[in-house]
Design an enzyme around this catalytic site. Structure first.
Site, PDB file in Angstrom:
ATOM      1  N   SER A 221      65.698  53.856  60.489  1.00 10.60           N
ATOM      2  CA  SER A 221      66.561  53.331  59.315  1.00 10.60           C
ATOM      3  C   SER A 221      67.602  52.263  59.657  1.00 10.60           C
ATOM      4  CB  SER A 221      67.162  54.421  58.794  1.00 10.60           C
ATOM      5  OG  SER A 221      68.143  55.144  59.873  1.00 10.60           O
TER       6      SER A 221
ATOM      7  N   LYS B  38      74.714  55.232  60.935  1.00  8.29           N
ATOM      8  CA  LYS B  38      74.595  54.311  59.661  1.00  8.29           C
ATOM      9  C   LYS B  38      75.553  53.095  59.620  1.00  8.29           C
ATOM     10  CE  LYS B  38      71.111  56.756  57.641  1.00  8.29           C
ATOM     11  NZ  LYS B  38      69.744  56.497  57.927  1.00  8.29           N
TER      12      LYS B  38
END
EC number: 3.4.21.89
Length: 333
Positions: A13, A90
């Site tokens: 990701s 993230k």
């Protein structure tokens, strides 16, 4: 416990900035060490003494969370003590008090565009003049293109690549056109749900800030109600279409008690992030990822020597002159 932590990247990701198999050094000193919020066995993340939890306390750090930071945090939707929840990493896109939206894949913060930054990647539709043309594997590896997949049109392929790679590919004489792949179908799994949002066209929504007061309405309750109830630890419920109660007291407004952040993956079309499950509360943040101390592909026994002891880009991923503004004429940004 108070200075650093070590983590590994299990999913793609955050590619191409962070790869599966990267081992990260995460500094707790940047934002200040978070005091333990539960009692458990060291290095056993999933277990703690039932019923024993401590209030959130963070010691002073030498910096604050900034836009562009790669942060490690405890996954908000998990249950149990905060510091025992699963770890995620993230990149911070939205700061407390910002209004964030996504329009045709481009992130807008308070109306300012933040095009795809350095090392970030997304899905592109690449139209070739002739279906026979193929990108040689050595060139594909050189450009670090994650995947190339066929579509229903033999001349069009779906490519996962960074803007830098797309700029190089666009110069090939047999490339007719390149454009982002825009998802049109609304996704009910996005936060807060039932808004007609897609991962590529999202919001705008306001990011709660400590001390900010919002008027509660039937329209924004699906956004703020879960935050107040779950992360602010208040008994929040909607009584009627236009009335709300917090800790049993009827009210029309609420003042947030902590800061929140909106995070996204660098691999924009392969990331479960704030678009899907909402904000990251300040008390869930563990630290800042600052370097890879080791790296090895899961499919190889040989380390990636070029990534060992390598710093992690933060706000510099948003270069002043974005590659997205320098793409050739046959590329739609």
């Amino acid at each position: 416990m108070f200075i650093f932590a070590l983590f590994t990247i299990p999913t793609p990701s955050m590619e191409r900035n962070l790869l599966v198999g990267d081992y990260l050094y995460v500094s707790k000193l940047h934002y200040g060490p978070r005091m333990p919020m539960s009692v458990g066995i060291p290095f056993i993340q999933s277990w703690s003494v039932p019923g024993v939890e401590f209030p959130y306390t963070r010691l002073p750090g030498f910096g604050e969370v900034e836009r562009g930071d790669a942060v490690v945090f405890n996954y908000p939707p998990d249950t149990g003590p905060i510091d025992r929840r699963m770890h995620y990493i993230k990149r911070v896109m939205g700061m407390p008090g910002d209004s964030i939206a996504v329009r045709d894949k481009v992130v807008f913060i308070d109306g300012k565009a933040y095009p795809l930054g350095y090392g970030m990647q997304q899905n592109w539709l690449v139209t070739k003049e002739n279906a026979r043309y193929q990108l040689p594997r050595p060139r594909r590896e050189e450009l670090a293109i994650s995947s190339i997949q066929p579509t229903s049109d033999a001349r069009i392929v779906r490519m996962v690549a960074t803007p830098d790679a797309i700029k190089e590919i666009a110069d090939l004489p047999w490339i007719e056109r390149i454009q982002p792949e825009i998802t049109q179908q609304p996704q009910a799994s996005l936060y807060p749900g039932d808004r007609g949002y897609t991962r590529d066209n999202y919001g705008p929504i306001f990011i709660p800030k400590k001390g900010a007061t919002v008027e509660l309405t039937a329209d924004n309750w699906p956004i703020y109600g879960p935050v107040i109830d779950r992360y602010e630890n208040r008994n929040a419920r909607q009584m009627t279409e236009s009335t709300f109660a917090i800790d049993g007291q009827e009210t029309t407004e609420y003042t947030f008690q902590q800061n929140y952040y909106f995070v996204m993956g660098d691999n924009r079309d392969n990331s479960q992030d704030s678009r899907f499950w909402g904000y990251v509360p300040e008390d869930h943040i563990v630290g800042k990822a600052v370097a890879t101390y080791f790296s090895r592909s899961p499919s190889s026994v040989v380390p990636r020597f070029s990534r060992i002891l390598r710093g992690i880009d933060d706000a510099s991923v948003f270069r002043e002159e974005s590659v997205m503004t320098q793409l050739p004429d046959n590329v739609t940004p």
